[in-house]
Design a protein around this motif. Structure first.
Motif, short mmCIF file in Angstrom:
data_model
loop_
_atom_site.label_atom_id
_atom_site.label_comp_id
_atom_site.label_asym_id
_atom_site.label_seq_id
_atom_site.Cartn_x
_atom_site.Cartn_y
_atom_site.Cartn_z
N PHE A 23 0.84 -1.19 0.00
CA PHE A 23 0.00 0.00 0.00
C PHE A 23 0.88 1.24 0.00
O PHE A 23 1.92 1.29 0.66
N TYR A 24 0.44 2.26 -0.75
CA TYR A 24 1.16 3.54 -0.70
C TYR A 24 0.19 4.68 -0.99
O TYR A 24 -0.86 4.51 -1.61
N ARG A 25 0.57 5.85 -0.51
CA ARG A 25 -0.14 7.09 -0.81
C ARG A 25 0.73 7.95 -1.72
O ARG A 25 1.95 8.01 -1.54
N LEU A 66 8.62 9.39 1.80
CA LEU A 66 8.52 9.32 3.26
C LEU A 66 8.68 7.86 3.69
O LEU A 66 7.95 6.98 3.21
N VAL A 67 9.61 7.62 4.61
CA VAL A 67 9.91 6.26 5.06
C VAL A 67 9.52 6.18 6.54
O VAL A 67 10.20 6.74 7.41
N PHE A 116 4.21 1.04 12.95
CA PHE A 116 2.97 1.57 12.42
C PHE A 116 2.99 1.74 10.90
O PHE A 116 3.20 0.76 10.19
N SER A 117 2.84 2.94 10.34
CA SER A 117 2.55 3.00 8.91
C SER A 117 2.70 4.41 8.37
O SER A 117 3.09 5.34 9.09
N SER A 118 2.33 4.57 7.11
CA SER A 118 2.36 5.87 6.45
C SER A 118 1.42 6.86 7.14
O SER A 118 1.60 8.08 6.98
N TRP A 119 0.44 6.38 7.87
CA TRP A 119 -0.46 7.29 8.57
C TRP A 119 0.28 8.14 9.61
O TRP A 119 -0.21 9.20 10.02
N ASP A 120 1.48 7.72 10.00
CA ASP A 120 2.32 8.53 10.90
C ASP A 120 2.57 9.93 10.33
O ASP A 120 2.90 10.84 11.09
N ILE A 166 5.29 10.59 -1.80
CA ILE A 166 5.07 9.15 -1.91
C ILE A 166 5.33 8.54 -0.54
O ILE A 166 6.41 8.74 0.03
N ALA A 167 4.35 7.82 0.00
CA ALA A 167 4.48 7.26 1.34
C ALA A 167 3.94 5.84 1.36
O ALA A 167 2.74 5.63 1.47
N PRO A 168 4.81 4.84 1.25
CA PRO A 168 4.34 3.45 1.32
C PRO A 168 4.28 2.93 2.75
O PRO A 168 4.87 3.51 3.67
N ASP A 169 3.54 1.84 2.93
CA ASP A 169 3.59 1.04 4.14
C ASP A 169 4.53 -0.14 3.87
O ASP A 169 4.32 -0.89 2.91
N MET A 170 5.53 -0.30 4.70
CA MET A 170 6.45 -1.42 4.50
C MET A 170 5.74 -2.75 4.75
O MET A 170 4.76 -2.82 5.50
N LEU A 171 6.22 -3.81 4.11
CA LEU A 171 5.68 -5.14 4.34
C LEU A 171 5.71 -5.45 5.84
O LEU A 171 6.67 -5.12 6.53
N GLY A 172 4.63 -6.06 6.32
CA GLY A 172 4.52 -6.38 7.73
C GLY A 172 3.92 -5.28 8.56
O GLY A 172 3.71 -5.45 9.77
#
Length: 305
Positions: A23-25, A35-36, A41-45, A60-66
């Protein structure tokens, strides 16, 4: 799920990373900004600074696997290097050839690996240029990083596998909330509503099964410390550290180490009571000091095609 999280998720997209869904925004216009995010947690940070960033950048802000809304495979060897591979694959997927970086928590280790590859011509996909890096609180130098007890137990001992099976008994919400609150400053503690959102992100797609595995990135910090620090000391990529000094993990002591080790260090200390999540605790301060960093850089040279 909370309405705000639902909207965040609905506005995102997905791409295939070696058979897994990430998932990414992506929003805004202007220079690219990657944004890393941090652990667990996640990109919602990044939500509190998202509007300010998208006014000037294509963010660009992805959620890392896991983590977050990305896949959370159980039989998987999570590592900083794999997270770096994923970010490179996403940039290639989006056709991005240059970007600025902001990194937090585990994200600083991922960005250190991305920097080492960038400067060593070791990128795993189509080459891209890193125009700048802004470090937020994270374990840049493993020798002074101070993980909390619960993180150490979950990521470095067999207890992690046991807790993953019996999470609700061995790690009830009250203990997890206490562990999260400990990292915030005394005046910026998360509300019960915010803690509930953190919990929902953590538990999405049964994420507690893998939280301890993702947390083993701390081992990578031991193994690759010298390679990453060497890259930081030698790079010509403009870097700035924006640090919440109250953070027990990587606060004032991490900023002091940065000043000792990095040539011509550019360090901004936020208010003394800001903790581990500066982009949540002091979003205006982070946004202001990041934009000043960018404005001080000037235009990079065009990348050779």
């Amino acid at each position: 799920m909370d309405d705000e999280l639902e909207r965040w998720k609905a506005d995102g997209a997905h791409f295939d990373y070696l058979g897994f869904t990430v998932f990414y925004r992506k929003a805004g216009t202007g220079p690219n900004l990657l944004l890393v995010h941090g652990y667990p947690f996640s990109s919602w940070d990044w939500a509190a600074i998202w509007p300010g960033l998208t006014e000037r950048f294509t963010v660009i802000a992805p959620d890392m696997l896991g983590m977050g809304f990305s896949d959370k495979p159980v039989d998987y060897e999570y590592s900083v290097h794999d997270h770096a591979d994923m970010h490179e694959a996403l940039l290639e997927h989006l056709g991005i050839r240059s970007c600025h970086l902001i990194a937090h928590d585990i994200g600083v280790s991922v960005a250190q690996e991305l920097l080492a590859r960038h400067d060593g011509n070791e990128q795993s996909t189509a080459p891209f240029r890193i125009d700048s890096i802004t470090w937020l609180n994270g374990g840049l130098f493993n020798e002074v990083y101070r993980p909390r007890l619960v993180q150490t137990l979950l990521s470095k001992t067999p207890l992690g596998d046991v807790v993953a099976r019996y999470w609700r008994v061995l790690m009830p919400g009250v203990l997890m909330n206490a562990a999260v609150r400990e990292l915030f400053g005394p005046d910026t503690k998360p509300s019960n509503e915010s803690l509930e959102k953190f919990r929902q992100v953590l538990e999405y797609n049964n994420g507690k099964r893998v939280t301890h595995k993702v947390g083993r990135f701390v081992r990578d910090r031991y193994h690759h410390r010298n390679r990453w620090v060497r890259a930081m000391r030698r790079t010509r990529v403009p870097m700035r550290l924006i640090d919440g000094p109250y953070d027990p993990n990587s606060g004032q002591h991490m900023a002091d180490r940065y000043i000792d080790i990095i040539p011509d260090p550019d360090v901004v200390l936020l208010a003394p009571t800001i903790g581990h999540w500066p982009q949540i605790e002091d979003p205006n301060g982070v946004l202001t000091h990041f934009l000043r960093h960018i404005d001080n850089i000037g235009k990079p040279e065009p990348m050779n095609q």
